[in-house]
Design a protein around this motif. Structure first.
Motif, short mmCIF file in Angstrom:
data_model
loop_
_atom_site.label_atom_id
_atom_site.label_comp_id
_atom_site.label_asym_id
_atom_site.label_seq_id
_atom_site.Cartn_x
_atom_site.Cartn_y
_atom_site.Cartn_z
N THR A 319 0.93 -1.13 -0.18
CA THR A 319 0.07 -0.03 0.13
C THR A 319 0.82 1.39 0.07
O THR A 319 0.27 2.34 0.24
CB THR A 319 -0.68 0.11 1.24
OG1 THR A 319 0.02 -0.20 2.29
CG2 THR A 319 -1.97 -0.98 1.25
N ARG A 461 -0.38 4.69 11.10
CA ARG A 461 -1.30 4.03 12.09
C ARG A 461 -2.69 4.78 11.91
O ARG A 461 -3.83 4.08 11.50
CB ARG A 461 -0.83 4.15 13.57
CG ARG A 461 -1.75 3.23 14.37
CD ARG A 461 -1.08 3.41 15.72
NE ARG A 461 0.13 3.31 16.03
CZ ARG A 461 1.01 2.10 16.08
NH1 ARG A 461 0.08 1.08 16.08
NH2 ARG A 461 2.02 2.12 16.43
N ALA A 464 -4.21 3.90 8.25
CA ALA A 464 -4.52 2.70 7.96
C ALA A 464 -5.81 2.33 8.16
O ALA A 464 -6.48 1.33 7.64
CB ALA A 464 -3.64 1.74 9.02
N GLU A 465 -6.63 3.26 8.88
CA GLU A 465 -8.02 2.98 9.33
C GLU A 465 -9.01 3.46 8.20
O GLU A 465 -10.19 3.44 8.08
CB GLU A 465 -8.35 3.61 10.41
CG GLU A 465 -7.71 2.98 11.52
CD GLU A 465 -7.74 1.57 11.90
OE1 GLU A 465 -8.88 1.21 11.75
OE2 GLU A 465 -6.87 0.97 12.45
N PHE A 469 -8.70 1.09 2.14
CA PHE A 469 -7.91 -0.06 2.44
C PHE A 469 -8.92 -1.42 2.54
O PHE A 469 -9.64 -1.08 3.74
CB PHE A 469 -6.85 0.05 3.45
CG PHE A 469 -5.79 1.17 2.94
CD1 PHE A 469 -5.23 1.05 2.04
CD2 PHE A 469 -5.65 2.33 3.86
CE1 PHE A 469 -4.17 2.02 1.54
CE2 PHE A 469 -4.95 3.13 3.45
CZ PHE A 469 -4.10 3.08 2.34
N GLU A 471 -9.71 -5.32 4.31
CA GLU A 471 -9.00 -5.94 5.52
C GLU A 471 -7.67 -6.61 5.37
O GLU A 471 -7.00 -6.35 6.50
CB GLU A 471 -10.24 -6.92 5.76
CG GLU A 471 -9.80 -7.65 7.10
CD GLU A 471 -9.94 -6.67 8.22
OE1 GLU A 471 -9.16 -6.97 9.39
OE2 GLU A 471 -10.73 -5.62 8.01
N GLU A 473 -5.22 -5.74 3.44
CA GLU A 473 -4.24 -4.25 3.33
C GLU A 473 -4.23 -3.79 4.95
O GLU A 473 -2.96 -3.40 5.32
CB GLU A 473 -4.61 -3.27 2.17
CG GLU A 473 -4.55 -3.85 0.88
CD GLU A 473 -5.32 -2.67 0.05
OE1 GLU A 473 -4.64 -2.44 -1.16
OE2 GLU A 473 -6.31 -2.00 0.47
N ARG A 474 -5.21 -3.58 5.44
CA ARG A 474 -5.20 -3.14 6.95
C ARG A 474 -4.25 -4.11 7.69
O ARG A 474 -3.56 -3.67 8.47
CB ARG A 474 -6.49 -3.08 7.39
CG ARG A 474 -7.28 -2.05 6.75
CD ARG A 474 -8.50 -1.57 7.76
NE ARG A 474 -9.44 -0.65 7.32
CZ ARG A 474 -10.61 -1.18 6.64
NH1 ARG A 474 -10.94 -2.16 6.36
NH2 ARG A 474 -11.18 -0.21 6.17
N GLN A 475 -4.32 -5.46 7.64
CA GLN A 475 -3.59 -6.39 8.46
C GLN A 475 -2.23 -6.38 7.97
O GLN A 475 -1.24 -6.54 8.95
CB GLN A 475 -4.18 -7.90 8.07
CG GLN A 475 -5.62 -8.02 8.75
CD GLN A 475 -6.08 -9.56 8.55
OE1 GLN A 475 -5.33 -10.19 7.76
NE2 GLN A 475 -7.17 -9.81 9.01
N ALA A 478 -0.91 -3.38 9.65
CA ALA A 478 -0.84 -3.71 11.19
C ALA A 478 0.43 -4.58 11.36
O ALA A 478 1.07 -4.09 12.65
CB ALA A 478 -2.04 -4.21 11.70
#
Length: 508
Positions: A319, A461, A464-465, A469, A471, A473-475, A478
């Motif tokens: 990302t 951080r 990222a929410e 994005f 799920e 990509e968020r993981q 994270a």
């Protein structure tokens, strides 16, 4: 010899109209207008400049006046420099008219006379008012408009206001200055016309941003003198970097202004056991206001680092590109240069600097002291420094002892405490052995850098929410944040271990 005491401001070309509006309620003892031509002299290797000496010949009407200005003090725009004047028959300097005591020891004045040459000129129109202030002091107000030039074609416009104390109390300068600053549009200046001329003559390309250094203190100073040294050191750092930012869009210069403000605030805390809080209540309020106005600079620095080298820091994230786009958008939403320059010319900002300068020069805390506090402030610095550093160290130990496990939230919460400890060291640590001092401070400076690196992750951080994005990509983001954070926390624990095993440098 005379000692010139003046405040200098850089203003816009139409500021003379504001001057006329502001002095309507004051008694004008004298008003005049004249054209001044000045030629500044030095040797080819700038010997006078290296000794912080200015030599000029000023012409007005058919009169030539030679002036030698020697090293003095500049605090938040207030200039105090000894000067020596003598009339001449021509624009050629005559160094024999200057008292021998004005020159640095060992300087061969006869040899100097053979080597000096014209270096640059300042030519300007001066509108001048001699004013009677309410306290019976007399202040000369001058508005100068013109130019600095060199034979090689160098050019710099002059548009300045100068307030010079002719008789009475220094405080009268600040009273008038606050009146002039009421509507903004002016900025306290530390650069004299001579300094600007030397810049042109030497091919100046801009001063570098400098990190905040130790306050220059020694065992001969009293506690009060060291307090003054700390405040003046911070103000000098502040003004130096303000000038850099005005000249070019250097974001790090604003960060160094924030460091200077932090040093002033910590000096007020460090010496606060002897100087009552009510003595500095207004200053602390205004310093807190300015910190709020500049708080965005920390996020700006973090985003700049994340975007540096085409986002190299984010290179392992799939990302990376959309994150960089969002970071750029966030960066562009932060205050622009024009907004920062507007702040630097604002009335409230100017008055804060004026009040700080006046507080230092008039020892504005003295009326709030009792006899015991005055005695304590008059004591030699060493004992106070030992005691203060020990107390600061105990405070640090209570938080960063190895038994205390800290996550990123804990470190971020304790960052102000760590900065206060490091700033306390800046105020008094020059008293001690350099090698021992720097070895002791290094792990804690590394720890501060680690906290800044944790802050670096915060914009990622938060982004990222974003709903853009999915799920997966968020993981991924994270996990990346978790690895970075784990690595930083491990390195920071090592810094703590190293710092806690060192002997304090102030122990004797």
């Amino acid at each position: 010899m005379e000692t010139e005491i003046e405040l200098k401001f850089f203003v816009s070309s139409d500021f003379s109209r504001q001057i006329r509006d502001k002095i309507t309620d004051l008694k004008v003892l004298q008003q005049r207008q004249k054209n001044l031509g000045n030629i500044y002299y030095d040797t080819p290797d700038f010997l006078l400049r290296r000794h912080d000496i200015g030599l000029r010949v000023r012409r007005y009407d058919d009169v030539y006046v030679q002036t030698l200005k020697t090293a003095g003090r500049v605090v938040a725009g207030l200039h105090q420099r000894p000067e020596y004047n003598a009339e001449l028959d021509s624009p050629v300097p005559d160094l024999s008219l200057i008292p021998a005591g004005a020159w640095p020891d060992g300087l061969d004045v006869n040899a100097l006379s053979q080597r000096i040459n014209p270096l640059f000129s300042t030519d300007f129109e001066r509108q001048q008012w001699l004013l009677a202030m309410p306290d019976s002091s007399q202040v000369e107000l001058a508005f100068d408009s013109g130019e600095v030039t060199t034979d090689a074609g160098g050019y710099d416009p002059i548009c300045e206001v100068e307030l010079e104390l002719k008789s009475g109390q220094t405080d009268a300068l600040f009273v008038l200055a606050r009146e002039l600053a009421e509507n903004g549009g002016l900025r306290l200046g530390n650069l004299s016309k001579a300094a600007r001329g030397y810049r042109l003559a030497t091919g100046y390309e801009g001063d570098p941003v400098k990190p905040l250094t130790m306050v220059d203190v020694n065992d001969r100073l009293s506690v009060e003198q060291s307090f003054v040294h700390a405040l003046e050191h911070a103000l000098e750092h502040w003004h130096y970097h303000e000038q850099i930012y005005v000249e070019r869009p250097e974001q790090e210069a604003i960060f160094e202004i924030c460091n200077a403000v932090s040093l002033i605030r910590q000096a007020l805390v460090l010496f606060g056991g002897l100087i009552p809080r009510r003595a500095s209540a207004l200053l602390r309020q205004e310093l807190q206001w300015l910190e709020g106005e500049l708080s965005w600079v920390y996020e700006a620095r973090a985003i700049e680092r994340l975007l540096d080298d085409k986002g190299y820091f984010l290179r392992k994230l799939s990302t990376q590109k959309p994150l960089m786009a969002k970071l750029k958008a966030r960066y562009e939403a932060l205050p622009e240069r024009a907004e920062v320059l507007e702040l630097l010319h604002a009335s409230r900002y100017c008055n804060l600097l004026l009040d700080l300068s006046r507080w230092i020069l008039t020892r504005g805390w003295q009326p709030f002291l009792d006899d015991k506090a005055r005695e304590k402030l008059a004591e030699p610095l060493r004992q106070f420094a030992n005691r203060s550093l020990a107390q600061s160290w105990e405070e640090l130990l209570s938080v960063f002892a190895l038994g205390n496990e800290l996550d990123r939230f804990g470190y971020l919460d304790q960052q102000p405490r760590l900065i206060r400890n490091l700033m306390s060291g800046c105020c008094v640590a020059a008293l001690y052995d350099v090698e021992e001092r720097e070895s002791f401070r290094l792990p804690w400076l590394d720890l501060q850098q680690g906290i800044e690196d944790i802050q670096l992750l915060e914009p990622v951080r938060q982004l990222a929410e974003d709903e853009e994005f999915d799920e997966e990509e968020r993981q991924q983001i994270a996990k990346w944040l978790g690895r970075k954070e784990e690595s930083l926390l491990h390195a920071m624990m090592q810094s703590r271990q190293m710092g806690l095993n060192l002997e304090p440098y102030w122990d004797e």
